[in-house]
Design a protein around this motif. Structure first.
Motif, PDB file in Angstrom:
ATOM      1  N   UNK A  32       0.837  -1.200   0.000  1.00  0.00           N
ATOM      2  CA  UNK A  32       0.000   0.000   0.000  1.00  0.00           C
ATOM      3  C   UNK A  32       0.878   1.259   0.000  1.00  0.00           C
ATOM      4  N   UNK A  33       1.915   1.267   0.831  1.00  0.00           N
ATOM      5  CA  UNK A  33       2.834   2.410   0.889  1.00  0.00           C
ATOM      6  C   UNK A  33       3.541   2.595  -0.452  1.00  0.00           C
ATOM      7  N   UNK A  34       3.928   1.474  -1.066  1.00  0.00           N
ATOM      8  CA  UNK A  34       4.593   1.549  -2.372  1.00  0.00           C
ATOM      9  C   UNK A  34       3.650   2.138  -3.420  1.00  0.00           C
ATOM     10  N   UNK A  35       2.391   1.737  -3.384  1.00  0.00           N
ATOM     11  CA  UNK A  35       1.399   2.276  -4.317  1.00  0.00           C
ATOM     12  C   UNK A  35       1.200   3.768  -4.114  1.00  0.00           C
ATOM     13  N   UNK A  36       1.135   4.192  -2.860  1.00  0.00           N
ATOM     14  CA  UNK A  36       0.979   5.622  -2.570  1.00  0.00           C
ATOM     15  C   UNK A  36       2.203   6.399  -3.051  1.00  0.00           C
ATOM     16  N   UNK A  37       3.393   5.843  -2.801  1.00  0.00           N
ATOM     17  CA  UNK A  37       4.625   6.498  -3.266  1.00  0.00           C
ATOM     18  C   UNK A  37       4.652   6.606  -4.787  1.00  0.00           C
ATOM     19  N   UNK A  38       4.247   5.548  -5.466  1.00  0.00           N
ATOM     20  CA  UNK A  38       4.223   5.561  -6.922  1.00  0.00           C
ATOM     21  C   UNK A  38       3.252   6.619  -7.442  1.00  0.00           C
ATOM     22  N   UNK A  39       2.049   6.670  -6.870  1.00  0.00           N
ATOM     23  CA  UNK A  39       1.071   7.685  -7.290  1.00  0.00           C
ATOM     24  C   UNK A  39       1.580   9.103  -7.012  1.00  0.00           C
ATOM     25  N   UNK A  40       2.212   9.302  -5.862  1.00  0.00           N
ATOM     26  CA  UNK A  40       2.758  10.624  -5.538  1.00  0.00           C
ATOM     27  C   UNK A  40       3.869  11.002  -6.516  1.00  0.00           C
ATOM     28  N   UNK A  41       4.726  10.047  -6.871  1.00  0.00           N
ATOM     29  CA  UNK A  41       5.816  10.319  -7.807  1.00  0.00           C
ATOM     30  C   UNK A  41       5.271  10.692  -9.184  1.00  0.00           C
ATOM     31  N   UNK A  42       4.279   9.957  -9.660  1.00  0.00           N
ATOM     32  CA  UNK A  42       3.668  10.260 -10.961  1.00  0.00           C
ATOM     33  C   UNK A  42       3.009  11.637 -10.918  1.00  0.00           C
ATOM     34  N   UNK A  43       2.287  11.925  -9.841  1.00  0.00           N
ATOM     35  CA  UNK A  43       1.653  13.236  -9.695  1.00  0.00           C
ATOM     36  C   UNK A  43       2.671  14.360  -9.679  1.00  0.00           C
ATOM     37  N   UNK A  44       3.762  14.183  -8.952  1.00  0.00           N
ATOM     38  CA  UNK A  44       4.809  15.191  -8.894  1.00  0.00           C
ATOM     39  C   UNK A  44       5.455  15.392 -10.258  1.00  0.00           C
ATOM     40  N   UNK A  45       5.672  14.310 -10.977  1.00  0.00           N
ATOM     41  CA  UNK A  45       6.262  14.406 -12.310  1.00  0.00           C
ATOM     42  C   UNK A  45       5.388  15.257 -13.227  1.00  0.00           C
ATOM     43  N   UNK A  46       4.080  14.997 -13.236  1.00  0.00           N
ATOM     44  CA  UNK A  46       3.186  15.761 -14.107  1.00  0.00           C
ATOM     45  C   UNK A  46       3.020  17.203 -13.619  1.00  0.00           C
ATOM     46  N   UNK A  47       3.054  17.424 -12.327  1.00  0.00           N
ATOM     47  CA  UNK A  47       3.003  18.785 -11.792  1.00  0.00           C
ATOM     48  C   UNK A  47       4.217  19.580 -12.273  1.00  0.00           C
ATOM     49  N   UNK A  48       5.393  18.963 -12.228  1.00  0.00           N
ATOM     50  CA  UNK A  48       6.614  19.631 -12.680  1.00  0.00           C
ATOM     51  C   UNK A  48       6.532  19.979 -14.166  1.00  0.00           C
TER      52      UNK A  48
END
Length: 180
Positions: A32-48
């Motif tokens: 679950x933590x890995x999934x949250x980290x992955x979603x946060x990383x993808x979100x941060x990438x698109x935000x950038x």
């Protein structure tokens, strides 16, 4: 927020490493933590990708200015210069009479600082590459340059207001057209 959108890589790497460690732990909460980290990383990438900061806008303008110099496009260069700085247009024209920039000429370093109201920016620019002299017998040379440029936000667009050429070795001011 500005730091995250200008350089998201440290946080992206941290999120990925945290996700990998969570998966290695083997627990269901780890997945679950890995999934949250992955979603946060993808979100941060698109935000950038979506957010372009004022510093990045100035850097974009600098790259466009370099392209205009390489293409010898005096009108486009003039369009990037502040209304109050007409003398810069004649300096640019004189520079184009003296040299041709090769395709290999590039910005090697750009450091942009904004004033508090974020309507003026100072950019220290290092650039180098092959330059062909149009005067004094011609010839091509590899030339390092260092510039302090001042930009002003004019009608929502960053415009060049001032340029000071600096010695690349010691940072001392030199004339725009000195041989150094």
């Amino acid at each position: 927020m500005t730091y995250l959108t200008e350089n998201p890589w440290p946080l992206l790497i941290l999120l990925v490493v945290t996700g990998v460690v969570a998966v290695i732990s083997g627990s269901s909460k780890g997945w679950l933590a890995a999934g949250i980290c992955l979603l946060a990383a993808v979100g941060l990438f698109f935000l950038e990708q979506y957010v372009v900061t004022a510093r990045e806008q100035v850097e974009i303008e600098l790259n466009q200015m370099l392209t205009h110099f390489k293409n010898r496009d005096v009108d486009a260069i003039g369009g990037q210069i502040c209304k109050e700085s007409d003398e810069l247009k004649s300096i640019a024209e004189r520079g184009l009479e003296m040299v041709d920039l090769s395709e290999s000429f590039h910005l090697s370093s750009v450091d942009v600082e904004l004033n508090e109201s974020e309507d003026t920016a100072t950019a220290w620019v290092r650039a180098n590459g092959d330059v062909t002299l149009r005067t004094h017998g011609g010839g091509s040379r590899h030339i390092p340059t260092f510039w302090k440029t001042t930009w002003t936000l004019e009608d929502g667009v960053w415009k060049l207001r001032d340029v000071i050429r600096l010695n690349p070795a010691n940072g001392q001011e030199v004339g725009h057209f000195s041989a150094r």
